[in-house]
Design a protein around this motif. Structure first.
Motif, short mmCIF file in Angstrom:
data_model
loop_
_atom_site.label_atom_id
_atom_site.label_comp_id
_atom_site.label_asym_id
_atom_site.label_seq_id
_atom_site.Cartn_x
_atom_site.Cartn_y
_atom_site.Cartn_z
N MET A 1 -0.54 -18.73 -18.63
CA MET A 1 -0.35 -19.03 -17.20
C MET A 1 0.44 -20.32 -17.08
O MET A 1 0.32 -21.22 -17.91
N LEU A 2 1.24 -20.37 -16.03
CA LEU A 2 2.00 -21.58 -15.75
C LEU A 2 1.36 -22.28 -14.55
O LEU A 2 1.31 -21.73 -13.45
N HIS A 3 0.87 -23.48 -14.82
CA HIS A 3 0.25 -24.30 -13.77
C HIS A 3 1.31 -25.19 -13.13
O HIS A 3 2.05 -25.88 -13.83
N ARG A 4 1.39 -25.17 -11.80
CA ARG A 4 2.24 -26.13 -11.07
C ARG A 4 1.36 -26.78 -10.02
O ARG A 4 0.54 -26.11 -9.39
N ASP A 5 1.54 -28.08 -9.82
CA ASP A 5 0.73 -28.73 -8.79
C ASP A 5 1.52 -29.75 -8.00
O ASP A 5 2.69 -30.04 -8.29
N SER A 6 0.87 -30.29 -6.97
CA SER A 6 1.51 -31.20 -6.03
C SER A 6 1.70 -32.60 -6.60
O SER A 6 2.26 -33.48 -5.95
N LEU A 7 1.24 -32.83 -7.85
CA LEU A 7 1.54 -34.08 -8.55
C LEU A 7 2.86 -33.96 -9.30
O LEU A 7 3.32 -34.92 -9.91
N GLY A 8 3.43 -32.76 -9.30
CA GLY A 8 4.67 -32.51 -10.03
C GLY A 8 4.43 -31.94 -11.43
O GLY A 8 5.38 -31.75 -12.18
N GLU B 1 3.94 -29.34 -14.35
CA GLU B 1 4.34 -27.97 -14.64
C GLU B 1 3.94 -27.74 -16.08
O GLU B 1 4.52 -28.32 -16.99
N GLN B 2 2.88 -26.96 -16.28
CA GLN B 2 2.27 -26.89 -17.60
C GLN B 2 1.89 -25.46 -17.96
O GLN B 2 1.09 -24.83 -17.26
N LEU B 3 2.46 -24.99 -19.05
CA LEU B 3 2.06 -23.69 -19.58
C LEU B 3 0.72 -23.86 -20.30
O LEU B 3 0.53 -24.82 -21.04
N ILE B 4 -0.17 -22.91 -20.07
CA ILE B 4 -1.45 -22.95 -20.79
C ILE B 4 -1.61 -21.66 -21.58
O ILE B 4 -1.25 -20.58 -21.10
N ARG B 5 -2.09 -21.83 -22.82
CA ARG B 5 -2.31 -20.70 -23.73
C ARG B 5 -3.77 -20.73 -24.19
O ARG B 5 -4.45 -21.74 -24.03
N PRO B 6 -4.22 -19.64 -24.83
CA PRO B 6 -5.59 -19.62 -25.33
C PRO B 6 -5.86 -20.81 -26.25
O PRO B 6 -5.02 -21.20 -27.06
N GLY B 7 -7.03 -21.41 -26.09
CA GLY B 7 -7.41 -22.55 -26.91
C GLY B 7 -6.98 -23.88 -26.34
O GLY B 7 -7.19 -24.92 -26.97
N PRO C 1 4.29 -16.75 -16.24
CA PRO C 1 5.50 -17.47 -16.66
C PRO C 1 6.68 -16.54 -16.93
O PRO C 1 7.33 -16.64 -17.97
N GLY C 2 6.95 -15.61 -16.01
CA GLY C 2 8.19 -14.84 -16.08
C GLY C 2 8.14 -13.56 -16.89
O GLY C 2 9.14 -12.88 -17.04
N ARG C 3 6.99 -13.20 -17.43
CA ARG C 3 6.93 -11.96 -18.19
C ARG C 3 6.72 -10.79 -17.22
O ARG C 3 6.05 -10.93 -16.22
N SER C 4 7.32 -9.64 -17.56
CA SER C 4 7.19 -8.50 -16.65
C SER C 4 6.04 -7.59 -17.08
O SER C 4 5.57 -6.77 -16.31
N VAL C 5 5.59 -7.73 -18.33
CA VAL C 5 4.44 -6.96 -18.80
C VAL C 5 3.56 -7.92 -19.59
O VAL C 5 4.07 -8.74 -20.35
N GLY C 6 2.29 -7.82 -19.42
CA GLY C 6 1.42 -8.71 -20.19
C GLY C 6 -0.03 -8.50 -19.87
O GLY C 6 -0.41 -7.53 -19.21
N GLY D 1 -4.44 -29.69 -25.86
CA GLY D 1 -4.42 -28.69 -26.94
C GLY D 1 -5.26 -29.22 -28.09
O GLY D 1 -5.83 -30.32 -28.00
N ASN D 2 -5.35 -28.49 -29.16
CA ASN D 2 -6.04 -28.97 -30.37
C ASN D 2 -7.41 -29.57 -30.09
O ASN D 2 -7.70 -30.69 -30.48
N LEU D 3 -8.23 -28.84 -29.42
CA LEU D 3 -9.57 -29.34 -29.12
C LEU D 3 -10.45 -29.22 -30.37
O LEU D 3 -10.27 -28.32 -31.19
N PRO D 4 -11.40 -30.14 -30.53
CA PRO D 4 -12.21 -30.15 -31.75
C PRO D 4 -13.12 -28.93 -31.87
O PRO D 4 -13.60 -28.40 -30.86
N LYS D 5 -13.31 -28.50 -33.12
CA LYS D 5 -14.19 -27.37 -33.39
C LYS D 5 -15.35 -27.85 -34.25
O LYS D 5 -15.16 -28.65 -35.16
N VAL D 6 -16.53 -27.36 -33.93
CA VAL D 6 -17.74 -27.75 -34.65
C VAL D 6 -18.34 -26.50 -35.29
O VAL D 6 -18.59 -25.50 -34.59
#
Ligand code: MN
Length: 306
Positions: A86-93, A95-101, A119-124, A150-155
Motif C-alpha cells: 500500500m502507498l500511504h500519503r498524508d497531509s504532512l507530505g 509518501e511511503q510504500l509499506i510492505r509486509p513486515g 501503488p499502481g498495480r492493476s492486479v494484486g 522496517g527491520n523490526l526486531p524478532k524474538v
C-alpha cells in the motif's frame, strides 16, 4: 457478541477473564474487513481502540482497494501487512510504500488527512490489519506525525517468532506509542508457545491465519479473544502454521467517543472535527492524491436534531 465468558486459569495462574468476541463484517470502499475492535461489550484493550483485519482480497483494477483521503483526530494508526503493498500519503507530505513486515505509524493529534492507495498495480492481493491507539490527553491535541519502520526486531519463542511492532517486548522497543501498549505479530509453528507478558497490561489475541488454542478456547480468524490483565504469561497452542496479533496495554479510564475516523471524548469535539472537515478547514490540510476526498454526513446526534 460475547460467547460464553469463562473462567480460565493459565499454568501460572493468570488470565482471570476470558471472552471470545466475534468480529463484525464491514466495508471500507471495496475493502472487506473483519472489525475485531471495538466489539460488542468491549471498546478497548489498553489504549487499542480499533482493529480492522482486511483481506486476503484480490483486486483487478488499477485503483485496486485504495482508500481515498480522509481525516483522523486523537489516534495513532498502526498499519501492518501480511501480503501486498500500500502507498500511504498524508497531509504532512509523507509518501511511503509499506510492505509486509514493515510498520506505518501515523499520529493524528489535532488533525491529519491520509490516503491508502494501490501503488499502481492493476492486479494484486492485499492482506493486513490496521489498528488504532487512542492518544492520551497529553498528546491528542498535539501535532500530527508519521514514521515508517522496517527491520523490526524478532524474538524467538518456544514454537514461533514474535515480531515487535510497537512497545517493548523481549528487551526490544523499536517504536513507542503515545500510550503504554505493546503490539506483536506471532508467527507460530505447531506446538505450545509461552509468551511472557506484563501483569499490569490487559491483552487480546486476533488470529490472522491458521488457528490456535488459548485458555482452552479455539480461536480462528474472525474473532478477538480478550484475555484480561494480571497474567505473567500467555500460553498458546497452534496445530499448524498460524499468524496472530497479540495486543496489550494499560487499561484506560475515560470512555472514548469514537465516530467515523475520529477518536475523542465528547460530542463537541467530534462535531467540531466534522465541521472542520466538511468546511475545508486548514486543520485538515490537502493530501497529494488523485483520489477524491471522502465526504460524510453529520454524526447521528446532529441528524436527529433536524
Ligand atoms: Mn485512515
Amino acid at each position: 457478541m460475547a460467547v460464553s465468558p469463562q473462567q480460565a486459569a493459565g499454568p501460572s495462574g493468570g488470565l482471570a477473564e476470558f471472552e471470545k468476541l466475534e468480529s463484525r463484517a464491514a466495508r471500507i470502499g471495496k475493502l472487506r474487513v473483519r472489525r475485531a475492535l471495538p466489539a460488542r461489550g468491549r471498546q478497548t484493550v489498553g489504549a487499542w481502540c480499533f482493529a480492522d483485519h482486511f483481506g486476503p482480497q484480490s483486486f483487478f483494477t488499477e485503483r485496486g482497494l485504495s482508500v481515498a483521503p480522509h481525516p483522523h483526530i486523537g489516534l495513532q494508526t498502526v498499519t501492518w501487512l501480511f501480503d501486498g503493498e500500500m502507498l500511504h500519503r498524508d497531509s504532512l507530505g509523507s509518501e511511503q510504500l509499506i510492505r509486509p513486515g514493515e510498520l506505518n505509524l501515523m499520529t493524528a493529534g489535532i488533525g491529519v488527512v491520509h490516503s491508502e492507495e494501490n501503488p499502481g498495480r492493476s492486479v494484486g492481493k492485499l492482506h493486513g490489519i490496521q489498528l488504532w491507539v487512542a492518544q492520551p490527553d497529553a498528546t491528542r491535541f498535539g501535532e500530527a506525525r508519521f514514521s515508517h519502520h522496517g527491520n523490526l526486531p524478532k524474538v524467538e519463542l518456544s514454537s514461533g517468532v514474535a515480531t515487535v511492532i510497537v512497545g517493548e517486548f523481549g528487551g526490544h522497543e523499536p517504536t513507542q506509542a503515545d500510550a503504554s501498549i505493546v503490539g506483536l505479530e506471532l508467527s507460530l509453528r505447531p506446538g505450545v508457545t509461552t509468551i511472557p507478558v506484563a501483569p499490569s497490561f490487559e491483552y487480546a489475541l486476533i488470529v490472522i491465519e491458521g488457528d490456535l488454542t488459548a485458555a482452552s478456547a479455539h480461536l480462528e480468524p474472525g474473532c478477538l479473544a480478550y484475555l484480561g490483565a494480571g497474567a505473567d504469561e500467555i500460553v498458546v497452542t497452534a496445530s499448524g502454521r498460524t499468524t496472530a496479533m497479540l495486543i496489550g496495554g494499560a487499561p484506560i479510564e475515560a470512555p472514548l467517543l469514537m465516530w467515523w475516523n475520529f477518536v475523542a471524548r465528547s460530542r463537541d469535539e467530534v462535531e467540531q472535527a466534522w465541521r472542520d472537515w466538511i468546511g475545508g478547514s486548514l486543520r485538515f490540510p490537502h493530501v497529494n492524491s488523485a483520489l477524491p476526498r471522502i465526504e460524510v454526513g453529520p454524526p447521528p446526534w446532529l441528524q436527529s436534531e433536524h
